[in-house]
Scaffold this motif. Structure first.
Motif, PDB file in Angstrom:
ATOM      1  N   SER A  51       0.805  -1.218   0.000  1.00  0.00           N
ATOM      2  CA  SER A  51       0.000   0.000   0.000  1.00  0.00           C
ATOM      3  C   SER A  51       0.836   1.265   0.000  1.00  0.00           C
ATOM      4  O   SER A  51       0.316   2.348  -0.288  1.00  0.00           O
ATOM      5  CB  SER A  51      -0.933   0.004   1.209  1.00  0.00           C
ATOM      6  OG  SER A  51      -0.189   0.147   2.418  1.00  0.00           O
ATOM      7  N   LEU A  52       2.121   1.159   0.314  1.00  0.00           N
ATOM      8  CA  LEU A  52       2.998   2.327   0.345  1.00  0.00           C
ATOM      9  C   LEU A  52       3.743   2.524  -0.983  1.00  0.00           C
ATOM     10  O   LEU A  52       4.585   3.420  -1.079  1.00  0.00           O
ATOM     11  CB  LEU A  52       4.014   2.193   1.475  1.00  0.00           C
ATOM     12  CG  LEU A  52       3.425   2.059   2.891  1.00  0.00           C
ATOM     13  CD1 LEU A  52       4.546   1.868   3.901  1.00  0.00           C
ATOM     14  CD2 LEU A  52       2.592   3.286   3.247  1.00  0.00           C
ATOM     15  N   LEU A  53       3.417   1.716  -1.980  1.00  0.00           N
ATOM     16  CA  LEU A  53       4.109   1.778  -3.262  1.00  0.00           C
ATOM     17  C   LEU A  53       3.149   2.186  -4.367  1.00  0.00           C
ATOM     18  O   LEU A  53       1.928   2.157  -4.206  1.00  0.00           O
ATOM     19  CB  LEU A  53       4.750   0.422  -3.604  1.00  0.00           C
ATOM     20  CG  LEU A  53       5.693  -0.182  -2.561  1.00  0.00           C
ATOM     21  CD1 LEU A  53       6.131  -1.568  -3.003  1.00  0.00           C
ATOM     22  CD2 LEU A  53       6.892   0.729  -2.315  1.00  0.00           C
ATOM     23  N   ARG A  54       3.717   2.567  -5.506  1.00  0.00           N
ATOM     24  CA  ARG A  54       2.915   2.859  -6.686  1.00  0.00           C
ATOM     25  C   ARG A  54       3.780   2.652  -7.922  1.00  0.00           C
ATOM     26  O   ARG A  54       5.008   2.546  -7.826  1.00  0.00           O
ATOM     27  CB  ARG A  54       2.386   4.299  -6.662  1.00  0.00           C
ATOM     28  CG  ARG A  54       3.454   5.382  -6.765  1.00  0.00           C
ATOM     29  CD  ARG A  54       2.845   6.767  -6.744  1.00  0.00           C
ATOM     30  NE  ARG A  54       3.862   7.815  -6.796  1.00  0.00           N
ATOM     31  CZ  ARG A  54       4.385   8.302  -7.919  1.00  0.00           C
ATOM     32  NH1 ARG A  54       3.956   7.828  -9.102  1.00  0.00           N
ATOM     33  NH2 ARG A  54       5.308   9.239  -7.896  1.00  0.00           N
ATOM     34  N   VAL A  55       3.136   2.591  -9.065  1.00  0.00           N
ATOM     35  CA  VAL A  55       3.843   2.417 -10.334  1.00  0.00           C
ATOM     36  C   VAL A  55       4.079   3.781 -10.965  1.00  0.00           C
ATOM     37  O   VAL A  55       3.136   4.567 -11.142  1.00  0.00           O
ATOM     38  CB  VAL A  55       3.047   1.510 -11.287  1.00  0.00           C
ATOM     39  CG1 VAL A  55       3.729   1.441 -12.649  1.00  0.00           C
ATOM     40  CG2 VAL A  55       2.900   0.121 -10.703  1.00  0.00           C
ATOM     41  N   LEU A  62       4.589   7.785 -24.796  1.00  0.00           N
ATOM     42  CA  LEU A  62       4.576   6.352 -25.071  1.00  0.00           C
ATOM     43  C   LEU A  62       4.577   5.514 -23.797  1.00  0.00           C
ATOM     44  O   LEU A  62       4.114   4.381 -23.805  1.00  0.00           O
ATOM     45  CB  LEU A  62       5.782   5.976 -25.945  1.00  0.00           C
ATOM     46  CG  LEU A  62       5.825   6.635 -27.326  1.00  0.00           C
ATOM     47  CD1 LEU A  62       7.081   6.197 -28.063  1.00  0.00           C
ATOM     48  CD2 LEU A  62       4.588   6.255 -28.135  1.00  0.00           C
ATOM     49  N   GLY A  63       5.111   6.075 -22.718  1.00  0.00           N
ATOM     50  CA  GLY A  63       5.160   5.338 -21.454  1.00  0.00           C
ATOM     51  C   GLY A  63       5.922   4.043 -21.575  1.00  0.00           C
ATOM     52  O   GLY A  63       5.427   2.965 -21.242  1.00  0.00           O
ATOM     53  N   THR A  64       7.132   4.144 -22.101  1.00  0.00           N
ATOM     54  CA  THR A  64       7.903   2.928 -22.386  1.00  0.00           C
ATOM     55  C   THR A  64       8.569   2.324 -21.161  1.00  0.00           C
ATOM     56  O   THR A  64       9.061   1.198 -21.233  1.00  0.00           O
ATOM     57  CB  THR A  64       8.976   3.250 -23.432  1.00  0.00           C
ATOM     58  OG1 THR A  64       9.803   4.330 -22.934  1.00  0.00           O
ATOM     59  CG2 THR A  64       8.338   3.666 -24.748  1.00  0.00           C
ATOM     60  N   SER A  65       8.608   3.042 -20.051  1.00  0.00           N
ATOM     61  CA  SER A  65       9.317   2.546 -18.870  1.00  0.00           C
ATOM     62  C   SER A  65       8.437   2.699 -17.638  1.00  0.00           C
ATOM     63  O   SER A  65       7.785   3.743 -17.448  1.00  0.00           O
ATOM     64  CB  SER A  65      10.625   3.315 -18.677  1.00  0.00           C
ATOM     65  OG  SER A  65      11.285   2.886 -17.499  1.00  0.00           O
ATOM     66  N   THR A  66       8.395   1.651 -16.838  1.00  0.00           N
ATOM     67  CA  THR A  66       7.650   1.692 -15.579  1.00  0.00           C
ATOM     68  C   THR A  66       8.547   1.211 -14.455  1.00  0.00           C
ATOM     69  O   THR A  66       9.399   0.336 -14.660  1.00  0.00           O
ATOM     70  CB  THR A  66       6.394   0.801 -15.646  1.00  0.00           C
ATOM     71  OG1 THR A  66       6.796  -0.548 -15.898  1.00  0.00           O
ATOM     72  CG2 THR A  66       5.444   1.264 -16.735  1.00  0.00           C
ATOM     73  N   GLU A  67       8.345   1.769 -13.290  1.00  0.00           N
ATOM     74  CA  GLU A  67       9.095   1.353 -12.112  1.00  0.00           C
ATOM     75  C   GLU A  67       8.227   1.533 -10.879  1.00  0.00           C
ATOM     76  O   GLU A  67       7.318   2.377 -10.852  1.00  0.00           O
ATOM     77  CB  GLU A  67      10.396   2.147 -11.983  1.00  0.00           C
ATOM     78  CG  GLU A  67      10.186   3.642 -11.848  1.00  0.00           C
ATOM     79  CD  GLU A  67      11.497   4.391 -11.641  1.00  0.00           C
ATOM     80  OE1 GLU A  67      12.479   3.733 -11.261  1.00  0.00           O
ATOM     81  OE2 GLU A  67      11.524   5.613 -11.855  1.00  0.00           O
TER      82      GLU A  67
END
Length: 308
Positions: A51-55, A62-67
């Motif tokens: 619950s303390l995290l998000r993407v 393009l949104g080519t990278s997620t973390e």
């Protein structure tokens, strides 16, 4: 002069043996504690961490990278600011306002009837009342769903809309009550059986009726068990999920976020927002703990008053 015999050398004091408590209770409780830690506390801690995290999406349009990044209390703020969360909580409370008092009253009434002196066929009656508890919740919801449908209903589904915007609360509460009533009746009946029979004999000698014995002796003495039943009912109401989820394909009155747990499931596994779903789940967990403590405190106070 008589000679005084020499004193025998003092024996060293025996070392005190350390008393060890019985090991059997620890061995018997250990599996339950291990399961509680593994399947209750560990998932709760893991949900709190999620619950303390998000993407975080990067890479322009393009949104080519997620973390995955630290979000703090942003997920909780989003949950508490969502009107659908409070609407689902309100619907759950409406079902609980029907189910919790009904379970407590009916379970107490059945237990008192079975414990009465004139009761007959108590073994068969206990089994008949308890048997629905052995039916899984999903199967029970399916069975009641067919009883509610106008095309298959033998209980007036052609004349009563069990899936209306108002009657749906009673329909869902009825399924939940039918499933847990027998278990709670057994809890109260067991508490009644533990009361010494001499109290009832003395009351009958003094001219007390069966109703007076039930109201003035039995009910005050099973007040702790009634508190336990109320606690079970409140926790079950806060965990309402199987009944509305199973009935959802049969009616438009139940949405995918009709109760909080359905909203958690929809966020986590339908909308792929696992972190927001974890925040909603942990918020509901905190509410459940608070409600449990309040019911326990109020029940204990009422029990002490009835014992005076």
């Amino acid at each position: 002069m008589a000679t005084v015999p020499a004193a025998a050398p003092a024996r060293p004091a025996p070392a005190r043996r350390r008393r060890r408590g019985p090991i059997l209770p620890v061995v018997l409780v250990a599996p339950a504690v291990a399961l509680l830690l593994l399947f209750t506390f560990a998932p709760a801690v893991y949900a709190f961490v999620l619950s303390l995290l998000r993407v975080h999406v990067s890479g322009g349009l393009l949104g080519t990278s997620t973390e995955t990044v630290f979000a703090g209390v942003a997920n909780y703020a989003s949950t508490l600011a969502d009107p659908e969360f409070w609407a689902s909580l309100g619907r759950m409370l409406l079902v609980a306002s029907v189910g919790v008092p009904s379970v407590l009253i009916l379970a107490t009434l059945f237990a008192l009837c079975l414990d009465a002196n004139r009761a007959r066929l108590t073994g068969f009656s206990r089994l008949a009342i308890f048997l629905p508890y052995a039916v899984p919740g999903v199967i029970a919801s399916l069975l009641w769903g067919f009883l509610y449908l106008p095309a298959t209903s033998p209980i007036g589904g052609q004349f009563i809309d069990y899936f209306g915007n108002t009657t749906i609360f009673f329909a869902v509460a009825n399924v939940a009550i039918w499933g847990v009533l027998g278990f709670n009746m057994v809890v109260l009946y067991t508490a009644l059986q533990s009361i010494p029979r001499e109290l009832f004999d003395a009351a009958q000698i003094d001219g007390a009726s069966e109703l007076q014995i039930a109201v003035r002796i039995k009910l005050p003495m099973i007040a702790p068990a009634m508190t336990l039943v109320a606690l079970f009912s409140v926790i079950g109401a806060l965990q309402l999920f199987n009944e509305p989820t199973t009935l959802k394909p049969l009616t438009n009155a139940i949405s995918s976020t009709w109760v909080p747990l359905m909203r958690v499931y929809s966020d986590a596994f339908v909308n792929n927002d696992i972190y927001g779903g974890a925040a909603s789940a942990f918020t509901l967990l905190v509410m459940t703990v608070v409600a449990t403590v309040l019911v326990n405190v109020v029940g204990n106070r009422l029990s002490r008053r009835s014992a005076r």
